[in-house]
Write a protein that holds these residues in place. Sequence first.
Motif, PDB file in Angstrom:
ATOM      1  N   GLU A 107     -72.978 124.325 -25.679  1.00  0.00           N
ATOM      2  CA  GLU A 107     -74.435 124.383 -25.610  1.00  0.00           C
ATOM      3  C   GLU A 107     -74.985 123.086 -25.024  1.00  0.00           C
ATOM      4  O   GLU A 107     -74.535 121.990 -25.379  1.00  0.00           O
ATOM      5  N   LEU A 108     -75.945 123.220 -24.129  1.00  0.00           N
ATOM      6  CA  LEU A 108     -76.648 122.082 -23.540  1.00  0.00           C
ATOM      7  C   LEU A 108     -78.131 122.207 -23.844  1.00  0.00           C
ATOM      8  O   LEU A 108     -78.713 123.279 -23.684  1.00  0.00           O
ATOM      9  N   THR A 109     -78.741 121.110 -24.277  1.00  0.00           N
ATOM     10  CA  THR A 109     -80.183 121.088 -24.514  1.00  0.00           C
ATOM     11  C   THR A 109     -80.808 120.039 -23.618  1.00  0.00           C
ATOM     12  O   THR A 109     -80.487 118.843 -23.711  1.00  0.00           O
ATOM     13  N   PHE A 110     -81.696 120.468 -22.730  1.00  0.00           N
ATOM     14  CA  PHE A 110     -82.396 119.571 -21.818  1.00  0.00           C
ATOM     15  C   PHE A 110     -83.822 119.350 -22.369  1.00  0.00           C
ATOM     16  O   PHE A 110     -84.593 120.305 -22.482  1.00  0.00           O
ATOM     17  N   TYR A 111     -84.129 118.108 -22.683  1.00  0.00           N
ATOM     18  CA  TYR A 111     -85.439 117.812 -23.260  1.00  0.00           C
ATOM     19  C   TYR A 111     -86.483 117.601 -22.175  1.00  0.00           C
ATOM     20  O   TYR A 111     -86.171 117.206 -21.041  1.00  0.00           O
ATOM     21  N   MET A 112     -87.732 117.843 -22.539  1.00  0.00           N
ATOM     22  CA  MET A 112     -88.850 117.702 -21.606  1.00  0.00           C
ATOM     23  C   MET A 112     -89.887 116.758 -22.213  1.00  0.00           C
ATOM     24  O   MET A 112     -89.660 116.169 -23.267  1.00  0.00           O
ATOM     25  N   GLY A 113     -91.009 116.599 -21.549  1.00  0.00           N
ATOM     26  CA  GLY A 113     -92.071 115.727 -22.060  1.00  0.00           C
ATOM     27  C   GLY A 113     -91.648 114.274 -22.083  1.00  0.00           C
ATOM     28  O   GLY A 113     -91.031 113.770 -21.131  1.00  0.00           O
ATOM     29  N   GLU A 114     -91.971 113.583 -23.167  1.00  0.00           N
ATOM     30  CA  GLU A 114     -91.663 112.163 -23.272  1.00  0.00           C
ATOM     31  C   GLU A 114     -90.161 111.893 -23.314  1.00  0.00           C
ATOM     32  O   GLU A 114     -89.714 110.784 -23.038  1.00  0.00           O
ATOM     33  N   GLN A 115     -89.374 112.899 -23.666  1.00  0.00           N
ATOM     34  CA  GLN A 115     -87.919 112.742 -23.724  1.00  0.00           C
ATOM     35  C   GLN A 115     -87.233 113.331 -22.492  1.00  0.00           C
ATOM     36  O   GLN A 115     -86.025 113.557 -22.502  1.00  0.00           O
ATOM     37  N   LYS A 116     -87.984 113.524 -21.431  1.00  0.00           N
ATOM     38  CA  LYS A 116     -87.419 114.079 -20.210  1.00  0.00           C
ATOM     39  C   LYS A 116     -86.268 113.209 -19.714  1.00  0.00           C
ATOM     40  O   LYS A 116     -86.381 111.986 -19.652  1.00  0.00           O
ATOM     41  N   GLY A 117     -85.177 113.848 -19.346  1.00  0.00           N
ATOM     42  CA  GLY A 117     -83.995 113.122 -18.896  1.00  0.00           C
ATOM     43  C   GLY A 117     -82.945 112.982 -19.979  1.00  0.00           C
ATOM     44  O   GLY A 117     -81.807 112.600 -19.701  1.00  0.00           O
ATOM     45  N   MET A 118     -83.309 113.318 -21.219  1.00  0.00           N
ATOM     46  CA  MET A 118     -82.370 113.264 -22.339  1.00  0.00           C
ATOM     47  C   MET A 118     -81.632 114.600 -22.444  1.00  0.00           C
ATOM     48  O   MET A 118     -82.222 115.663 -22.269  1.00  0.00           O
ATOM     49  N   LEU A 119     -80.333 114.510 -22.726  1.00  0.00           N
ATOM     50  CA  LEU A 119     -79.496 115.699 -22.833  1.00  0.00           C
ATOM     51  C   LEU A 119     -78.700 115.655 -24.126  1.00  0.00           C
ATOM     52  O   LEU A 119     -78.121 114.614 -24.480  1.00  0.00           O
ATOM     53  N   TYR A 120     -78.674 116.788 -24.839  1.00  0.00           N
ATOM     54  CA  TYR A 120     -77.840 116.909 -26.037  1.00  0.00           C
ATOM     55  C   TYR A 120     -76.812 117.998 -25.798  1.00  0.00           C
ATOM     56  O   TYR A 120     -77.127 119.081 -25.286  1.00  0.00           O
ATOM     57  N   TYR A 121     -75.564 117.703 -26.154  1.00  0.00           N
ATOM     58  CA  TYR A 121     -74.456 118.638 -25.971  1.00  0.00           C
ATOM     59  C   TYR A 121     -73.769 118.883 -27.307  1.00  0.00           C
ATOM     60  O   TYR A 121     -73.629 117.966 -28.130  1.00  0.00           O
ATOM     61  N   LYS A 122     -73.333 120.119 -27.525  1.00  0.00           N
ATOM     62  CA  LYS A 122     -72.448 120.394 -28.656  1.00  0.00           C
ATOM     63  C   LYS A 122     -71.628 121.628 -28.341  1.00  0.00           C
ATOM     64  O   LYS A 122     -72.022 122.462 -27.510  1.00  0.00           O
ATOM     65  N   HIS A 123     -70.461 121.734 -28.995  1.00  0.00           N
ATOM     66  CA  HIS A 123     -69.701 122.971 -28.832  1.00  0.00           C
ATOM     67  C   HIS A 123     -70.095 123.920 -29.953  1.00  0.00           C
ATOM     68  O   HIS A 123     -70.461 123.519 -31.057  1.00  0.00           O
ATOM     69  N   GLN A 124     -70.030 125.194 -29.658  1.00  0.00           N
ATOM     70  CA  GLN A 124     -70.440 126.214 -30.613  1.00  0.00           C
ATOM     71  C   GLN A 124     -69.420 126.331 -31.745  1.00  0.00           C
ATOM     72  O   GLN A 124     -68.265 125.909 -31.611  1.00  0.00           O
ATOM     73  N   ASP A 125     -69.845 126.880 -32.873  1.00  0.00           N
ATOM     74  CA  ASP A 125     -68.935 127.082 -34.013  1.00  0.00           C
ATOM     75  C   ASP A 125     -67.732 127.909 -33.574  1.00  0.00           C
ATOM     76  O   ASP A 125     -67.890 129.004 -33.009  1.00  0.00           O
ATOM     77  N   GLY A 126     -66.555 127.351 -33.833  1.00  0.00           N
ATOM     78  CA  GLY A 126     -65.330 128.051 -33.450  1.00  0.00           C
ATOM     79  C   GLY A 126     -64.914 127.810 -32.013  1.00  0.00           C
ATOM     80  O   GLY A 126     -63.787 128.129 -31.626  1.00  0.00           O
ATOM     81  N   GLY A 127     -65.814 127.241 -31.222  1.00  0.00           N
ATOM     82  CA  GLY A 127     -65.486 126.964 -29.824  1.00  0.00           C
ATOM     83  C   GLY A 127     -64.782 125.625 -29.674  1.00  0.00           C
ATOM     84  O   GLY A 127     -64.880 124.752 -30.535  1.00  0.00           O
ATOM     85  N   GLN A 128     -64.064 125.461 -28.582  1.00  0.00           N
ATOM     86  CA  GLN A 128     -63.392 124.207 -28.284  1.00  0.00           C
ATOM     87  C   GLN A 128     -63.583 123.874 -26.816  1.00  0.00           C
ATOM     88  O   GLN A 128     -63.444 124.739 -25.950  1.00  0.00           O
ATOM     89  N   ALA A 129     -63.910 122.613 -26.551  1.00  0.00           N
ATOM     90  CA  ALA A 129     -64.064 122.166 -25.177  1.00  0.00           C
ATOM     91  C   ALA A 129     -63.812 120.664 -25.119  1.00  0.00           C
ATOM     92  O   ALA A 129     -64.027 119.956 -26.100  1.00  0.00           O
ATOM     93  N   TYR A 130     -63.340 120.211 -23.979  1.00  0.00           N
ATOM     94  CA  TYR A 130     -62.994 118.798 -23.792  1.00  0.00           C
ATOM     95  C   TYR A 130     -62.057 118.342 -24.914  1.00  0.00           C
ATOM     96  O   TYR A 130     -62.326 117.372 -25.620  1.00  0.00           O
ATOM     97  N   VAL A 131     -60.963 119.060 -25.052  1.00  0.00           N
ATOM     98  CA  VAL A 131     -60.009 118.820 -26.135  1.00  0.00           C
ATOM     99  C   VAL A 131     -58.947 117.818 -25.682  1.00  0.00           C
ATOM    100  O   VAL A 131     -58.281 118.048 -24.663  1.00  0.00           O
TER     101      VAL A 131
END
Length: 292
Positions: A107-131
């Motif tokens: 999951e990727l979250t791209f923020y807008m407004g005053e936090q524009k340019g900020m990105l939050y990443y997480k893998h989903q429950d049970g998912g695996q990435a960048y292992v």
Amino acid sequence: MNWNKVINVFILIFLGFNLLLYANQKNYESERYVMSDSRVRQMENVLNERGIGIYTYIPGYYPQTQLRLESPTLDKDGIIHRVLGETYESRLDDDYFAERIYNKQQELTFYMGEQKGMLYYKHQDGGQAYVPDDLTDASIRKVILQFSEDLFGEDTNMEPTYWKEVDGEGYRIELNESYKGHLVFQSYIKLYITMNGIEEALAIRYKPIEFSGDKQNVYPFDEVMYNLMYYLEEEYNESQIEQNVRHIDVGYYVVDEGARNLTFRADPYYRVIFENGDVYYINAYSNVIYKL
């Protein structure tokens, strides 16, 4: 008389003289802007008496310019393609004023407004990435550098600057951009990685433009630490701090960003990180302390 041979001898003498001057100048700068062993020992003794242990790298204090940075932007489409691939969904998150892009794994979250340019990443429950293959430094470094390239592109040089083990299960790591040999604290990826992969990360990048202005003198590190010592005594309201310095480095940082700025002038800062996780940024020009 062979004048060509005489001229060649004079040229060699001239070159040798200039090389000697250059070496002397470099030696002078090194001695002038690097703390002597006796000065380091004195600083360590004073800090130890106040309960502050310091057993890590001691930076020099060479004159530095400012660094101009662009306001943060992200190659959104490129990041989605590199991280999530071709299959994903999206929705707006009104609570956080952000756009959430996701699939079954990540999951990727791209923020807008005053936090524009900020990105939050997480893998989903049970998912695996960048292992990673294992939790050795080499395996982790390979994974997090690939992750940083997927976020910011292959032309951005991100370096791991801080590692901390968490309960024997993983590491919290911070990467900062390196620009022409100088760290940019303003650009970072802060992540948590385990054997399941990168579980979450927060990232932002202020693209460096150029160094700006004349070089200015910066405070020597011992004066910075004495000032921080008095600051901590007031903060904790006691003379014995009982904290060890875990990490020290020097880079560029902007304390007051300003929401509408298109560019920023970053000053050089000392960054001091303690064992308990407290992080202090000290302006190398003014010796003013800012706690994160």
